[in-house]
Structure formats: structure tokens, C-alpha cells
Design a protein around this motif. Structure first.
Motif, PDB file in Angstrom:
ATOM      1  N   GLY A 186       0.812  -1.207   0.000  1.00 22.68           N
ATOM      2  CA  GLY A 186       0.000   0.000   0.000  1.00 22.68           C
ATOM      3  C   GLY A 186       0.847   1.259   0.000  1.00 22.68           C
ATOM      4  N   ALA A 187       1.908   1.267   0.793  1.00 21.17           N
ATOM      5  CA  ALA A 187       2.796   2.427   0.856  1.00 21.17           C
ATOM      6  C   ALA A 187       3.446   2.685  -0.502  1.00 21.17           C
ATOM      7  N   ALA A 188       3.895   1.614  -1.159  1.00 21.58           N
ATOM      8  CA  ALA A 188       4.516   1.761  -2.481  1.00 21.58           C
ATOM      9  C   ALA A 188       3.509   2.272  -3.503  1.00 21.58           C
ATOM     10  N   PHE A 189       2.290   1.736  -3.461  1.00 21.14           N
ATOM     11  CA  PHE A 189       1.244   2.145  -4.395  1.00 21.14           C
ATOM     12  C   PHE A 189       0.934   3.633  -4.265  1.00 21.14           C
ATOM     13  N   PHE A 190       0.734   4.091  -3.033  1.00 21.22           N
ATOM     14  CA  PHE A 190       0.381   5.499  -2.826  1.00 21.22           C
ATOM     15  C   PHE A 190       1.570   6.424  -3.036  1.00 21.22           C
TER      16      PHE A 190
END
Length: 213
Positions: A186-190
Motif C-alpha cells: 500500500g505504501a509503495a502504491f500510494f
């Protein structure tokens, strides 16, 4: 460095970011499949191996991606100063390397990224700290991932000391690992979304000063 040169950095970050998303989710799904098979007394060593391999590759890609991300953060903040934007609260160096300063890394990068997003979009100084959905989502996932990684590391360190151990249900430990992987994805996606948003703002001239062109 001109703002248009952020394109190359943004492209590298996007490739690495999607790599982290894919590898983290594959590792999480493999770990979950192995845990289910283990609880049903039909343990699948293949799933455990897939999880371990993808997890190791993921860590490598994650570490490699740190370099372009830090360069991008410094460059984007520096662009604001070079174009004469006033009232900035964090220097490019502090916004970049605060990630490595204990305690400060829990809030400074978040505030710096919000300021960067808002001022790059042409918002006035009084709105520099206004909420930005992409930034908030990125930071929430990143902090959650960091917290779970720290818990897992502490447990491992305690268990490595002779005579000491932490009584943690096996399934709970595995679930923490799976949650940590999902939050990392999620952190990478955002982060990819944040980089795209800010890069576009600076390149397209959405900031107050058109000299980003």
C-alpha cells in the motif's frame, strides 16, 4: 536541475514502486496460503519457499528504490526554492534525510511531503499543511508497515537471546508478517501516486511560478 528532469526519477520510482507492490502481495498471498495449509495439517513447503524468495527480492528492490526516491524528494523541494516560493518550512536536505532521524522520521517527512504537494500545486503558504489524500494514504501505510516491521524485529531479537523468549501464538506472528507485507504494498502504491501528482504539478506549471517550465 529543471523540474522536467523529475520525469526520469518519477519513471524509475514508478517501476520500482510497482515492483514492490507486486512482490509484496505475492509474498503475502504465498505466506497466507502456507499458513492455511499448515493449520489444516497439509503444509505446503512450496508456498513457504515462494514467500521467502519473493520477500527477499522485494527487500532488494525496496532498498534500491530508496536512492531515486530520496533524489526525487530533494530535487522537488529544491525546485520550489529555486523558483522563489517563500514561506517553506523545511529545507530540501531536512525534508530528505529526516527519514533517517529517529522520532523526527515519524512526522517530519509527512509534513514535508504535504507542503511539497500543496506548494507545487500553487497553494498559498497558509494552506501548505492542508490534507492531501494521496500523501495521507501513503504515510498511513508506511507508518503501519514500519511499526509492524519493528515489532517483528524486536520479537526476533529477544528470541535470539539465550534464556529469553516472547510468547506469541504462531498464527499471530504469521499474520503480522502478512499485514506488514500488505501495508508495504500500500505504501509503495500510494507513493507512486504522490510522485506522479507532484511531478505533474511542477512540470505542467501548476505552481504559482511558471518558471517550473
Amino acid at each position: 536541475m529543471q523540474a522536467k528532469n523529475l520525469r526520469t526519477l518519477a519513471l524509475i520510482i514508478t517501476i520500482c514502486g510497482w515492483g514492490v507492490v507486486a512482490l509484496s502481495l505475492i509474498a503475502a498471498l504465498s505466506q497466507a496460503a502456507w499458513l492455511v495449509s499448515y493449520t489444516q495439517f497439509a503444509e505446503s513447503p512450496v508456498m513457504l519457499a515462494v514467500s521467502g524468495i519473493t520477500g527477499a527480492i522485494n527487500n532488494l528492490v525496496y532498498l534500491i528504490s530508496v536512492i531515486p526516491v530520496l533524489i526525487w524528494i530533494y530535487t522537488a523541494h529544491d525546485n520550489l526554492r529555486k523558483t522563489g516560493v517563500t514561506g517553506l518550512k523545511r529545507s530540501p536536505g531536512w525534508a530528505t534525510f529526516s527519514f533517517f532521524v529517529p522520532i523526527a522520521n515519524l512526522f517530519v517527512p509527512f509534513g514535508a511531503m504535504r507542503e511539497l504537494a500543496n506548494r507545487s500545486a500553487g497553494e498559498p503558504e497558509e494552506l501548505a499543511e492542508a490534507s492531501v489524500d494521496e500523501v495521507t494514504s501513503w504515510w498511513g501505510c508506511w507508518l503501519g508497515s514500519l511499526l509492524l516491521a519493528a515489532i517483528l524485529l524486536i520479537v526476533a531479537l529477544i528470541d535470539s537471546v539465550p534464556g529469553l523468549f516472547v510468547t506469541t501464538p504462531f498464527w499471530a506472528h504469521q499474520l503480522l508478517m502478512i499485514m506488514q507485507l500488505v501495508l508495504t504494498a500500500g505504501a509503495a502504491f500510494f507513493l507512486v501516486k504522490v510522485v506522479k501528482l507532484i511531478t505533474a504539478s511542477q512540470i505542467d506549471g501548476a505552481s504559482v511560478l511558471s518558471t517550473f517550465e
